[in-house]
Design a protein around this motif. Structure first.
Motif, PDB file in Angstrom:
ATOM      1  N   HIS A   1      27.515  43.696  29.772  1.00 55.32           N
ATOM      2  CA  HIS A   1      27.389  42.785  28.809  1.00 55.32           C
ATOM      3  C   HIS A   1      25.504  43.238  28.589  1.00 55.32           C
ATOM      4  CE1 HIS A   1      29.943  39.464  28.897  1.00 55.32           C
ATOM      5  NE2 HIS A   1      29.700  39.339  30.081  1.00 55.32           N
TER       6      HIS A   1
ATOM      7  N   ASP B   1      34.558  38.607  28.589  1.00 51.85           N
ATOM      8  CA  ASP B   1      34.906  39.755  29.319  1.00 51.85           C
ATOM      9  C   ASP B   1      35.701  40.659  28.402  1.00 51.85           C
ATOM     10  OD1 ASP B   1      32.825  38.513  30.393  1.00 51.85           O
ATOM     11  OD2 ASP B   1      33.903  37.151  32.178  1.00 51.85           O
TER      12      ASP B   1
ATOM     13  N   HIS C   1      28.444  43.385  36.707  1.00 57.83           N
ATOM     14  CA  HIS C   1      29.050  42.757  35.245  1.00 57.83           C
ATOM     15  C   HIS C   1      28.356  42.635  34.212  1.00 57.83           C
ATOM     16  CE1 HIS C   1      32.399  40.029  33.495  1.00 57.83           C
ATOM     17  NE2 HIS C   1      31.216  39.525  33.131  1.00 57.83           N
TER      18      HIS C   1
HETATM   19 ZN    ZN Z   1      30.726  38.074  31.174  1.00 56.88          ZN
END
Ligand code: ZN
Ligand code: KG4
Length: 359
Positions: free
Chosen positions: A119, A311, A115
């Motif tokens: 980003h 997100d 994850h």
């Molecule tokens: Zn995040």
């Protein structure tokens, strides 16, 4: 190259399709995000079991929607990417298993994405940003500086030794009686408040490293709130403004250290890009601090638009595309991981002691 991305690591269920052309340019063909904020709000934070069940309820529909918007069938995909960690295990399992099923059913490569790498690489989806660059990641779960040297090549300059920055905003919101998530509300109240009324500490200011700490600041806010008794609207605004001022001051100091550390590592890069990612990057007061720091330290500031800072699955699909180009695919046995540092191979951060899950 067309990649489907799936994100279910926390309280957003998300699916997206991105295209990467031969020159490395990215394009978002679809990007659907379903926030579960409403489901968790009564509890003042994310409840893992509720999150996992909501992902199960909605993911298939969101994937179908993302594919339809992109105008593609599964057979036309070049790969299927899903967040495999770090995050809440129940949710990760839902997303990763779904991706495995699509990959297996259609004979496509699987990409198990970190994850944080999503980003970290978002800026390259938006434009031609070359490695290496400096990343400041400030979200509800993470607060760290990374040198992004390449896909899969990260060097952590520093991170929080206790709370994440978004978490600190959320906790302060709770202390003054504002709802969850707290960041945007603290920012709104701060605009009407006096940032000088409370002299909150500036954690780690002046320290010769790139780490962060926010638990002492949160405790100072708690003590101030206790001393006030029943809070007036103006009290809330003043607490929020004084807290935000302390964060801004600390951030300016930490950015100076990180810029210095980046230059020491890469003296050849004339104007290093500074990428800010994570939900807290939406904060306007902090954005002014980033702009000032960039000007002061000769950095080229890039703050992706809010929908790509928070997100989303486009960032996961893009990280998948960047990995697929390099042949970094995963087999169907790959496991979801609650903890998964980006700079896995690296020794712990100097001077930080034992790092917690928020690092
Ligand atoms: Zn995040
Ligand atoms: O990146 P994100 O959407 O989710 C993850 O944590 O991965 O970040 C959410 C965090 C929350 O803690 C929220 O309070 C904070 O970002 N946040 C803000 C603002 N908008 C969101 N914090 C300060 N100011 C804001 N405007």
């Amino acid at each position: 190259m067309h990649i489907l991305g799936i994100e279910t690591s926390c309280d957003e269920t998300a699916a997206a399709v991105v295209r990467r052309d031969a020159a490395g340019r990215g394009e978002i063909l679809s990007n659907v995000v379903l926030s579960q904020t409403q489901d968790h709000a009564p509890y003042g934070g994310v409840v893992p079991e509720i999150a996992a069940r909501a992902h199960i309820d909605h993911l298939d529909r969101l994937v179908a929607q993302a594919m339809k918007q992109a105008g593609l069938s599964f057979a036309e995909l070049d790969g299927v990417a899903a967040t495999a960690g770090p995050g809440l295990l129940g949710g990760l399992l839902v997303g990763l298993t779904t991706a495995k099923a699509i990959a297996l059913g259609h004979g496509k490569p699987l990409l198990a994405v970190n994850h944080l790498e999503g980003h970290a690489l978002t800026a390259r989806l938006l434009g031609q940003v070359e490695f290496p660059y400096l990343l400041l990641l400030i979200s509800g779960g993470h607060t760290q500086f990374q040198i992004v040297a390449g896909v899969g090549r990260y060097h952590r300059l520093g991170s929080t030794i206790d709370d994440a920055l978004g978490e600190a905003f959320d906790k302060v919101a709770k202390l003054v009686g504002l709802g969850y998530p707290g960041g945007p509300q603290v920012e709104a109240f701060a605009r009407r408040g006096n940032p000088q009324r409370f002299a909150f500490p500036r954690p780690l200011k002046g320290r010769k490293d790139c780490n962060f700490s926010f638990s002492g600041l949160k405790t100072a806010v708690r003590e101030a709130v206790k001393g006030l008794g029943v809070l007036s609207e103006q009290d809330v605004a003043d607490v929020c403004a004084s807290f935000e001022a302390a964060v801004a001051d600390t951030m300016a100091d930490r950015l100076a250290m990180a810029a210095q550390a980046f230059r020491a590592a890469h003296p050849d890069v004339a104007r290093p890009p500074l990428i800010v990612a994570g939900g807290v990057a939406a904060n306007q007061k902090l954005k002014a601090v980033f702009e000032d720091a960039a000007a002061r330290h000769g950095l080229a500031l890039i703050v992706p638009p809010a929908r790509l800072c928070t997100d989303n699955a486009a960032m996961i699909a893009w990280a998948g595309a960047e990995r697929l180009i390099l042949g970094l695919t995963d087999d169907l046995g790959v496991a979801a991981r609650a903890r998964w540092p980006l700079d896995q191979a690296q020794a712990p951060v100097y001077g930080a002691g034992k790092l917690g899950a928020k690092a």
